[in-house]
Motif scaffolding. Structure first.
Motif, mmCIF file in Angstrom:
data_model
loop_
_atom_site.group_PDB
_atom_site.id
_atom_site.type_symbol
_atom_site.label_atom_id
_atom_site.label_comp_id
_atom_site.label_asym_id
_atom_site.label_seq_id
_atom_site.Cartn_x
_atom_site.Cartn_y
_atom_site.Cartn_z
ATOM 1 N N ALA A 99 58.536 67.543 91.303
ATOM 2 C CA ALA A 99 58.053 68.820 91.939
ATOM 3 C C ALA A 99 59.347 69.387 93.159
ATOM 4 C CB ALA A 99 56.514 69.849 91.682
ATOM 5 N N SER B 264 57.022 74.703 90.802
ATOM 6 C CA SER B 264 57.580 73.959 89.722
ATOM 7 C C SER B 264 56.518 74.304 88.994
ATOM 8 C CB SER B 264 56.988 72.530 89.715
ATOM 9 O OG SER B 264 58.758 72.321 90.409
ATOM 10 N N ASP B 265 55.904 74.776 87.287
ATOM 11 C CA ASP B 265 55.651 75.538 86.616
ATOM 12 C C ASP B 265 54.392 73.823 86.372
ATOM 13 O OD1 ASP B 265 56.804 77.903 85.952
ATOM 14 O OD2 ASP B 265 58.427 77.008 85.491
ATOM 15 N N THR C 276 61.118 62.058 80.612
ATOM 16 C CA THR C 276 62.412 62.217 81.512
ATOM 17 C C THR C 276 63.960 61.660 81.364
ATOM 18 O OG1 THR C 276 60.584 62.299 83.486
ATOM 19 C CG2 THR C 276 62.676 61.745 84.619
ATOM 20 N N ASP D 249 67.852 75.621 92.510
ATOM 21 C CA ASP D 249 66.727 76.583 90.155
ATOM 22 C C ASP D 249 68.402 76.271 90.126
ATOM 23 O OD1 ASP D 249 66.030 77.489 88.406
ATOM 24 O OD2 ASP D 249 65.150 78.986 89.268
ATOM 25 N N LYS E 126 68.515 75.754 86.211
ATOM 26 C CA LYS E 126 67.711 75.980 85.144
ATOM 27 C C LYS E 126 69.084 77.042 83.591
ATOM 28 C CE LYS E 126 63.031 74.590 85.409
ATOM 29 N NZ LYS E 126 62.031 75.807 85.557
ATOM 30 N N THR F 50 59.610 77.802 81.269
ATOM 31 C CA THR F 50 58.632 77.678 81.915
ATOM 32 C C THR F 50 58.212 75.544 81.629
ATOM 33 O OG1 THR F 50 57.656 78.788 80.470
ATOM 34 C CG2 THR F 50 57.720 79.383 82.282
ATOM 35 N N LYS G 196 61.771 71.182 82.960
ATOM 36 C CA LYS G 196 62.224 70.962 84.866
ATOM 37 C C LYS G 196 63.441 70.495 84.962
ATOM 38 C CE LYS G 196 58.425 69.005 85.316
ATOM 39 N NZ LYS G 196 57.104 68.076 85.964
ATOM 40 N N PHE H 235 65.871 69.193 88.136
ATOM 41 C CA PHE H 235 66.257 68.692 89.741
ATOM 42 C C PHE H 235 67.594 68.023 90.122
ATOM 43 C CE2 PHE H 235 61.640 67.984 88.449
ATOM 44 C CZ PHE H 235 61.161 69.510 88.787
#
Length: 677
Positions: free
Chosen positions: A242, A260-261, A485, A511, A513, A547, A550, A552
């Motif tokens: 997160a 973070s969703d 992951t 962000d 994405k 959503t 993720k 990062f």
């Protein structure tokens, strides 16, 4: 590696001298620049100290902590083409002749923190360092480049009583632009000498100036970057789960709900334990006072010691900032110092929604104004079934696959899901089934599915014998939830092409994405020869990409092949083995089409939209091949247009294109919606 000694001075250049590798005695303490204990400005000078090796010399430098002097600089760069030399503090050790016992240290850069937009400082320059011909006649000059700041210089002439010509300059600096805009600027301080025997030369020393608000965080809020990582053993750096950015003026207690969703929390034997993570807080302070941070520990609050302090170097004009040693080594009483970024780390139990992360207050100005910060995360829970992962050595995909028995929001989730999947009933594995122990994960990067694949994994896990589907004796279909992951290493050829642009956006917004979607796609490979399915595109069409996935940027993660930096991509998928022999009929619900499932908590209105990933082969295995490939396209492709009804896919929708009807798998990400707080 180059060592750094930092020469620091406050107010009108109050001096301290210290080295980054030394003990606390070498470390300068930053103070407020506003309020009753505030100073009018503070300086830090970084000097190259590779020649400081003896303990005696280090001890001699330590005594500089007791000195308060104006900035002194030597020459010698004209003849030897070397740096200007810093001689701060050494004059207080005794007679001027004592200076000759120490080789001056060349300046690497100068860092200055000032309140609001103006500052004044005095610079003495021209005293000769060892090696310069003492009989040579020369003049010298100092200037500050007028870029982000206007500088007005007043020359005071030679300094009486000092050996050899020494010139004294008074600088008044005024920040360009509007008042009330605080940040860091990079420019140069230019030193020039004009000896009689050689042409004049100018040496530019990087000058970093941070201007801060003349007030507390009410005038300029503190900026937080909170990085939550999976629990790891000491000395290792785990994956980011997160990431949040927010501001806080420390005027009232604050509860921040993570952007973070979701974060995944595995239980042990379905018993709720502590959801312990490693939490790192990067706090950018551009107000005029220090803040102290404490954490709640064993029924009392403990003052935390910062891990590090760093200059907040702007991303533009990298020609000045490039190569600077950004980290500062300060005394722990500097706390969250003005004009820089202070970093703390601690263990954090995300499962306690009402647990305070820490509390803060102004060190001198607002000591009685203590305020608490609380973090809250939306958690997806499940019983831990085990984990498969790799260390990410040379030429391998770095992955982590966590199996779990999903804990639904609603008790009828499996019944509703079996209806949507047109399955008689569904069942998830238990820890005793040892599914993850029998699972094999193949890294196909040596012979990738496609040439542009960045990361590839093939997952294969036998369905436990007790769960194998049988129409007559066991009409139950196995469902295996996985938390996956993938770390895309910066050293990868394709990742390196997009790294700088993505990192720039990450530092500005936190962000990436959408930008990641434009350059990289997650695919499911079809073993039957059908078109591989673009899962990111599928999720975009369903409106759940932002959503469920993720992404990062992780600059700090170090891999076993010593490479550093990666893009971490994380998602959840549920695998379903086919329970029927596939038929050529394109509307056959047993084929691998996406099916939208729903899980809703009637009490809280929290809802997750879930999609299943099912193969078309009835082989009593959960198996799939996933890969991320480099596409580098500005617009999503239209050749694999994937549409489906909001209520379901697969057998429930006859309007799905043939590319998906013939696909081998379907994904199950999560869409989480929460009520406004």
């Amino acid at each position: 590696m180059k060592k750094i000694i930092l020469v620091a001075f406050a107010a009108m250049l109050s001096l301290m001298l210290f080295t980054g590798a030394a003990l606390a005695d070498y470390k300068y303490r930053f103070d407020d620049v506003y309020g009753p204990s505030g100073r009018s400005g503070q300086w830090v000078i970084a000097v190259k100290s590779s020649d400081v090796t003896s303990a005696d010399r280090a001890e001699l430098l330590t005594r500089g902590n007791r000195a308060v002097n104006e900035l002194w600089a030597a020459g010698n760069f004209v003849n030897s083409r070397d740096h200007v030399y810093s001689l701060n503090g050494l004059a207080t050790l005794g007679a001027d002749s004592d200076r000759e016992q120490i080789t001056p240290l060349p300046i690497d850069y100068i860092f200055m923190v000032i309140p609001e937009t103006t500052a004044e400082t005095n610079v003495h320059f021209g005293w000769a360092s060892p090696g310069l011909n003492p009989g040579e006649t020369f003049t010298c000059d100092v200037n500050i480049a007028e870029d982000d700041y206007f500088s007005v210089k007043e020359s005071k002439g030679a300094v009486a009583g000092k050996p050899l010509p020494t010139y004294w300059y008074n600088f008044n600096l005024t920040k360009s632009g509007k008042s009330g805009e605080y940040g860091t600027a990079k420019t140069y301080m230019s030193f020039q000498q004009n000896p009689t025997s050689t042409p004049s030369q100018t040496l530019n020393i990087p000058l970093v100036i941070a201007n801060v608000a003349n007030g507390n965080a009410m005038k300029k809020p503190l900026e937080f970057q909170m990085v939550l990582r999976e629990n790891a053993t000491a000395g290792s750096l785990s994956d980011i789960v997160a990431y949040d950015r927010f501001e806080w003026n420390v005027d009232q207690n604050m509860t921040h709900v993570s952007k973070s969703d979701w974060i995944f929390v595995p239980w042990t034997d379905n018993i709720l334990g502590e959801a312990t993570y490693n939490l790192t807080a990067h706090i950018r302070n551009f107000c005029g006072i220090r803040y102290e941070l404490q954490r709640y520990d064993n029924r009392t609050y403990t003052t935390m010691t910062p891990d590090k302090w760093e200059m907040d170097l702007p991303l533009d004009r990298l020609d000045i900032g490039e190569g600077l040693y950004n980290r500062l080594y300060l005394d722990h009483l500097s706390h969250i110092a003005p004009g820089m970024i202070t970093t703390y780390s601690q263990r954090y139990n995300a499962d306690k929604a009402d647990e305070k992360v820490f509390r803060m207050y102004g060190v001198d100005n607002d000591r009685n104004k203590i305020r608490d910060l609380t973090l809250r995360h939306n958690m997806i829970r499940g019983t831990n079934l085990g984990e498969r992962k790799t260390g990410g050595g040379v030429g391998t995909t770095n992955y982590s696959i966590q199996g779990f028995k999903y804990t639904p929001l609603h008790q009828n989730f499996l019944n509703d899901a079996s209806c949507d999947l047109v399955a008689p009933s569904l069942e998830m594995p238990e820890p005793d089934d040892l599914v993850m122990t029998s699972m094999t994960v193949t890294d196909d990067q040596g012979s990738p599915v496609v040439q542009t694949a960045v990361s590839t994994i093939k997952i294969e896990a036998p369905v436990p014998s007790r769960m194998i589907y049988n129409k007559e004796t066991h009409p139950v279909v196995g469902l295996l939830p996985l938390h996956i992951t993938l770390n895309l290493k910066k050293s990868n050829h394709y990742v390196s092409q997009k790294w700088d642009a993505l990192l720039d956006q990450w530092k500005r917004t936190g962000d990436i994405k959408d930008a990641f979607f434009d350059s990289f796609r997650l695919h499911m490979h079809s073993e039957s020869g059908d078109v591989d399915v673009d899962l990111f595109e599928w999720m975009k069409k369903q409106g759940i990409y932002n959503t469920n996935v993720k992404v990062f940027m992780d600059e700090d993660k170090v891999f076993s092949d010593t490479t550093k930096g990666c893009i971490t991509v994380s998602f959840i998928a549920m695998l379903v083995d086919s329970y029927k022999e596939p038929r050529p009929d394109s509307n056959d619900p047993s084929k691998g089409n996406a099916v939208l499932l729903k899980d809703k908590d009637d009490k809280t209105s929290l809802e997750r939209k879930i999609m299943a990933l099912r193969d078309c082969n009835r082989n009593d295995k959960w198996d799939t091949t996933l890969y991320i490939r480099y596409v580098n396209i500005p617009v999503p492709p239209t050749s694999q247009d994937v549409t489906g009804s909001s209520g379901g896919g697969g057998g429930c929708s006859a309007g799905l294109p043939m590319t998906i009807v013939g696909a081998a798998f379907c994904i199950l990400p999560f869409l989480i919606r929460k009520r406004g707080r």
